[in-house]
Design an enzyme around this catalytic site. Structure first.
Site, PDB file in Angstrom:
ATOM      1  N   SER A 264      -7.561 -35.557  55.878  1.00 12.69           N
ATOM      2  CA  SER A 264      -6.651 -34.757  55.040  1.00 12.69           C
ATOM      3  C   SER A 264      -5.698 -33.981  55.936  1.00 12.69           C
ATOM      4  CB  SER A 264      -7.457 -33.780  54.194  1.00 12.69           C
ATOM      5  OG  SER A 264      -7.833 -32.674  54.982  1.00 12.69           O
ATOM      6  N   LYS A 265      -4.648 -33.459  55.313  1.00 14.89           N
ATOM      7  CA  LYS A 265      -3.685 -32.740  56.139  1.00 14.89           C
ATOM      8  C   LYS A 265      -4.305 -31.488  56.744  1.00 14.89           C
ATOM      9  CE  LYS A 265      -1.302 -30.545  52.237  1.00 14.89           C
ATOM     10  NZ  LYS A 265      -0.020 -30.368  51.574  1.00 14.89           N
ATOM     11  N   ARG A 266      -5.321 -30.956  56.067  1.00 14.69           N
ATOM     12  CA  ARG A 266      -6.004 -29.760  56.605  1.00 14.69           C
ATOM     13  C   ARG A 266      -6.774 -30.071  57.887  1.00 14.69           C
ATOM     14  NH1 ARG A 266      -3.340 -25.898  54.281  1.00 14.69           N
ATOM     15  NH2 ARG A 266      -2.831 -26.568  52.191  1.00 14.69           N
ATOM     16  N   ASP A 267      -7.289 -31.311  57.994  1.00 16.49           N
ATOM     17  CA  ASP A 267      -8.037 -31.679  59.209  1.00 16.49           C
ATOM     18  C   ASP A 267      -7.165 -31.523  60.445  1.00 16.49           C
ATOM     19  OD1 ASP A 267     -10.343 -32.445  57.847  1.00 16.49           O
ATOM     20  OD2 ASP A 267      -9.490 -34.409  57.399  1.00 16.49           O
ATOM     21  N   GLY A 268      -5.903 -31.893  60.293  1.00 19.36           N
ATOM     22  CA  GLY A 268      -4.982 -31.808  61.420  1.00 19.36           C
ATOM     23  C   GLY A 268      -4.872 -30.377  61.912  1.00 19.36           C
TER      24      GLY A 268
END
Ligand code: GLU
Length: 508
Positions: A264-268
């Protein structure tokens, strides 16, 4: 007759394009090029509530940066346009009505509140409400209401939607190029909305109609669309377009680097790597996201990394140009299980592309950093530095920052290094070395090495005793390549200037 391969990348402009989206675009592109076909870009913007300004431009720019040239579509044009679904609005109604007429779809007048109440009621009994054969007979739709009542409601401009009439108890055996045969039980599927009385089609209708009208031969998209496959196939059948129905390929998920689940974009943000090809500022929240481009990745490296997320060439080769990928890419080498994203491997790819670049080209990439600091650019000198140093880096920015000492004298000396290497007597020793340096004219590596080594041996000094403080004096820290390389590149004058400055500045 064999049809010309035509594939499309069909993003919805709901925000920045996630790297999974770029991978979908890439696989479409590679498939098209491998088969001498066309790669289309269609913007699926029928859901106005999710529209994000700037997202479409972002998508177009990202594809450009990646080198994925669009043959036909938004921003390019073509025979089957317009390619932005909001501009095709008028096309869809007739198709929705065609399905109502043929009995494959129906009007439904239930309000959102009514359906909500039914959902809640079912939940309270531990059941799930599905708007399909199980319930449609009890609801407010054109299958149950008398024809006059339906007409009256339509005339009164009441809110309605057109729903697909999902068949009951059908075991659907469908074919996916990557997964083979996939089974669905139609009784578990709902009567999806195809069209709304505000004049907008839903994704499903617009997608099928457009793929048909644009003569798409293969639909290559993310695994999250696999549950839509039965509806899509049934729509083709309902329209009578089975003969030209595209083949489907659902790409494996891209998984988090650690743990399970979709990247997910949050992982980045959490793990310090970009998930977007280019920087993106969310216009609604002002939140800013990193991009591969701005973080210093080469588009070729980014694309190479993405190509191997779910596809493999069947050999050990890892580095591929876009052309090589086009030559080799086939869908039968795409696996169905998820592909773990590896940010370290992405850096490794960048490193490989960095060291493979001709030194002159790398020098040009260093140039803006020098110019930003008002430092002169000497193409030959910078190319030499790149040749000497590039092995150590994955990013041009790091290379530049670590190599700044080649261009400007240190303004300070790292304390722990001076403490360690400038001891009692070092200043005198460095003054003697300065005399040696002054006496040398030929600053080539071979010559300075010969003269200085001879002097060290002659004086019976340890090599490190001389070279370590020398290094700190010239570079400002105990780091960097071989000192004879450094002084060859910066030259005699600069070497002497730095030595004099260091000797004056040092305490010991
Ligand atoms: N608009 C859909 C998306 O945003 C396209 C899915 C498809 O390719 O059918 O991914």
């Amino acid at each position: 007759m064999e049809r010309k391969v035509r594939v499309r990348f069909a993003p919805s402009p709901t925000g920045a394009l996630h790297l999974g989206g770029v991978r979908t675009a890439l696989f479409n592109y590679l498939f098209a090029k491998h088969n001498g076909g066309d790669f289309l870009l269609r913007i699926e913007d029928t859901d106005q509530t999710r529209y994000v300004p700037g997202a479409e431009e972002y998508i177009i720019e990202s594809l450009k940066w990646c080198g994925l040239t669009v043959d036909e579509g938004v921003g390019v044009g073509g025979e089957y346009g317009p390619y932005r679904q909001s501009e095709r609005k008028d096309i869809y109604k007739k198709y929705a009505l065609q399905l109502v007429e043929s009995g494959h779809a129906y009007y439904s007048f239930d309000t959102a509140e009514e359906l909500d109440a039914l959902r809640k009621d079912c939940e309270s009994r531990g059941e799930t409400f599905i708007y399909n054969a199980a319930n449609r007979g009890k609801l407010k739709n054109s299958l149950n209401l008398p024809a006059e009542e339906v007409q009256r409601l339509l005339d009164s401009e009441a809110h309605y939607v057109i729903r697909f009439k999902m068949p009951e108890h059908e075991d659907l055996k469908l074919y996916d190029i990557i997964r083979g045969e996939v089974h669905f039980n139609s009784s578990l599927l709902d009567d999806k909305v195809l069209y709304k009385s505000d004049g907008m089609p839903t994704y499903h209708l617009a997608n099928i109609v457009d793929d048909h009208l644009m003569k798409i031969t293969h639909v290559i998209r993310g695994e999250e669309w696999l549950p839509s496959l039965p509806l899509h196939v049934l729509l083709y059948k309902a329209f009578g377009w089975e003969d030209t129905m595209p083949e489907f390929a659902h790409l494996p998920l891209i998984l988090k680097p650690v743990g399970n689940g979709k990247l997910s974009k949050r992982d980045g943000n959490k793990m310090g790597f970009p998930v977007f090809p280019m920087e993106f500022t969310d216009p609604a929240t002002g939140e800013k996201w990193h991009g591969y481009k701005e973080d210093g990745y080469f588009p070729e490296a980014f694309i190479n990394m993405l190509a191997l997320l779910g596809w493999n060439p069947g050999t050990d080769q890892e580095i591929f140009s876009l052309q090589e990928l086009c030559d080799l890419f086939t869908l039968d080498r795409v696996k169905k299980s998820g592909a773990k994203f590896d940010p370290e491997k992405t850096k490794w790819f960048n490193h490989k592309y960095l060291i493979a670049k001709p030194d002159e080209e790398l020098a040009e990439l260093v140039r803006p950093y020098l110019e930003a600091e008002g430092l002169p650019y000497d193409a030959r000198k910078v190319a030499r530095i790149c040749a000497l140093m590039k092995e150590r880096y994955s990013f041009v920015k790091d290379l530049y920052e670590d190599c700044r000492f080649f261009f400007t004298a240190p303004t300070e000396f790292v304390e722990k290094d001076t403490k360690k290497y400038w001891k009692e007597g070092t200043r005198e020793l460095m003054s003697e070395l300065l005399d040696v340096l002054k006496s040398i004219d030929d600053y080539s590596f071979a010559n300075t090495e010969k003269v200085i080594s001879a002097w060290i041996t002659d004086k019976q000094l340890g090599f490190g005793k001389v070279m370590n403080p020398f290094r700190v004096a010239i570079i400002g820290a105990a780091k960097g390549p071989h000192m004879f390389d450094v002084i060859e590149i910066i030259g005699k004058e600069e070497t002497i200037r730095r030595m004099e400055k260091a000797i004056a500045a040092m305490q010991a």
